[in-house]
Design a protein around this motif. Structure first.
Motif, PDB file in Angstrom:
ATOM      1  N   ILE A 149       0.636  -1.159  -0.344  1.00  0.00           N
ATOM      2  CA  ILE A 149       0.209  -0.105   0.229  1.00  0.00           C
ATOM      3  C   ILE A 149       0.913   1.274  -0.171  1.00  0.00           C
ATOM      4  CG2 ILE A 149      -1.447   1.357   1.323  1.00  0.00           C
ATOM      5  CD1 ILE A 149      -3.093  -1.302   2.006  1.00  0.00           C
ATOM      6  N   LEU A 150       1.732   1.256   1.075  1.00  0.00           N
ATOM      7  CA  LEU A 150       2.757   2.557   1.170  1.00  0.00           C
ATOM      8  C   LEU A 150       3.587   2.133  -0.049  1.00  0.00           C
ATOM      9  CD1 LEU A 150       3.702   2.651   4.723  1.00  0.00           C
ATOM     10  CD2 LEU A 150       2.108   4.022   4.114  1.00  0.00           C
ATOM     11  N   LEU A 151       3.787   1.350  -1.395  1.00  0.00           N
ATOM     12  CA  LEU A 151       5.051   1.618  -1.855  1.00  0.00           C
ATOM     13  C   LEU A 151       4.321   2.136  -3.169  1.00  0.00           C
ATOM     14  CD1 LEU A 151       7.634   1.423  -3.662  1.00  0.00           C
ATOM     15  CD2 LEU A 151       7.228  -0.909  -3.817  1.00  0.00           C
ATOM     16  N   GLY A 152       3.234   1.250  -3.449  1.00  0.00           N
ATOM     17  CA  GLY A 152       1.905   1.593  -5.040  1.00  0.00           C
ATOM     18  C   GLY A 152       1.540   2.722  -4.806  1.00  0.00           C
ATOM     19  N   ASN A 153       1.087   3.511  -4.003  1.00  0.00           N
ATOM     20  CA  ASN A 153       0.301   4.481  -3.744  1.00  0.00           C
ATOM     21  C   ASN A 153       0.970   5.680  -3.433  1.00  0.00           C
ATOM     22  OD1 ASN A 153      -3.131   3.681  -3.205  1.00  0.00           O
ATOM     23  ND2 ASN A 153      -2.062   2.922  -1.461  1.00  0.00           N
ATOM     24  N   SER A 154       2.676   5.638  -3.311  1.00  0.00           N
ATOM     25  CA  SER A 154       3.576   6.474  -2.370  1.00  0.00           C
ATOM     26  C   SER A 154       3.989   6.874  -4.193  1.00  0.00           C
ATOM     27  CB  SER A 154       4.500   6.542  -1.814  1.00  0.00           C
ATOM     28  OG  SER A 154       3.845   6.205  -0.462  1.00  0.00           O
ATOM     29  N   THR A 155       4.811   5.835  -5.439  1.00  0.00           N
ATOM     30  CA  THR A 155       4.833   5.748  -6.117  1.00  0.00           C
ATOM     31  C   THR A 155       3.518   6.640  -6.809  1.00  0.00           C
ATOM     32  OG1 THR A 155       5.779   3.618  -5.809  1.00  0.00           O
ATOM     33  CG2 THR A 155       5.602   4.539  -8.372  1.00  0.00           C
TER      34      THR A 155
END
Length: 332
Positions: free
Chosen positions: A58-64
């Protein structure tokens, strides 16, 4: 006998005036127990690992997605502006409960103070309400892009996009504030055990030892405003979109038009499908299914949102390649 309790809502939401008028109690002194799946410790250890992986995604995908939208000028469009808001919302929403839930999975005493419980409940309720409105706004954006393409740059101006996003966040906050204030004014007695992973408002209200008809009415009204009205607007938008797409002569044009809406339709189906079933299904004594459904729309949907929007999106792929190449040349 449980007496009515009046709450004095101060700026820091700190002091509660209890039924005993001569005694003041700190919110931090009142604790609830989150039951979760405490009867199944092995299942909780498995859920801890699953939550950890999903939260990282969640953090990686949305931050990207947010970073790509900010850095690549080709993504400075209304659709990606709203998508960035959705990604930021998903990060805040999951961060409000996943870390504490993971800690509770590994601890024997799954205690949470009333202050933390209310903050967790209000933040998650704000994010869920905001997402309902934001998905309707994104449907309107797709309607203008496909049905009125020549006027799209004029209608979906930067000012209007900011206003629509601000309206989504503002309405979500007001709905959460109303529901939370009404909930914390209730008196609680007996065992303060919340039969859930988190401080979910329906599970929270079940602990009240007084009439909660006002809370039920406001919740029902909120469901109509934030679930059915946005869903109705989304349905109307896609009726017009479908009508327009079917009038396109070329098969390639129809495919391209449908592809621009497929990600949004998938996200809407996942989000509304799970949350509507959760809040509308008949009440039952077995709440295990409720917890799993809450897990679905609380964790799985935010994890899949960036994947769905970027899976077949060439613009996102090109932006990612450009960013990766830029970082490679910097290191070189």
């Amino acid at each position: 006998v449980c007496e009515s309790t009046d709450f004095e809502i101060t700026n820091n939401l700190y002091i509660i005036i209890s039924g005993n008028r001569n005694q003041e109690t700190n919110w931090t002194d009142i604790e609830f127990t989150l039951q979760g799946l405490s009867k199944y410790p092995r299942a909780e250890k498995f859920l801890f690992m699953m939550f950890l992986v999903m939260y990282m995604v969640i953090l990686l995908g949305n931050s990207t997605l947010i970073i790509l939208t900010l850095l690549d000028s080709r993504l400075h469009t209304p659709m990606y502006f709203f998508l960035s808001n959705l990604s930021f919302l998903d990060i805040l929403y999951t961060s409000s409960f996943i870390p504490s839930t993971m800690i509770h999975f590994l601890s024997e005493k799954k205690k949470i103070s009333l202050t933390r419980c209310v903050v967790q409940m209000s933040v998650s309720f704000t994010m869920a309400s905001t997402e309902c409105v934001l998905l309707a706004v994104m449907a309107y954006d797709r309607y203008v892009a496909i049905c009125i393409p020549l006027r799209y740059p004029i209608i979906m101006s930067k000012a209007l996009c900011i206003q629509m996003a601000a309206l989504s966040w503002g309405l979500g906050f007001l709905n959460s504030l109303t529901q939370t204030i009404l909930a914390v004014r209730l008196p609680f007695c007996g065992k303060k055990v919340i039969n859930h992973f988190v401080c979910e408002i329906l599970a929270f209200l079940k602990l009240a030892c007084t009439d909660i008809s006002l809370n039920e009415i406001t919740l029902m009204l909120g469901n109509v405003i934030f679930l059915f009205v946005p869903l109705l607007l989304i349905s109307i938008s896609y009726i017009f979109i479908l009508s327009t797409v079917l009038r396109i002569n070329s098969a390639g044009g129809r495919k391209k038009a449908f592809s621009t809406c497929s990600a949004h339709i998938t996200v809407v189906t996942m989000f509304y499908g799970s949350i509507l079933f959760m809040y509308i299904k008949p009440k039952s004594k077995d709440t295990a299914s409720d917890k799993l459904i809450a897990l679905c729309y609380g964790v799985v949907t935010p994890m899949l949102n960036p994947i769905i929007y970027s899976l077949r999106n060439t613009e996102v792929h090109d932006a990612m390649k450009k960013l990766t190449a830029r970082q490679f040349w910097k290191k070189g």
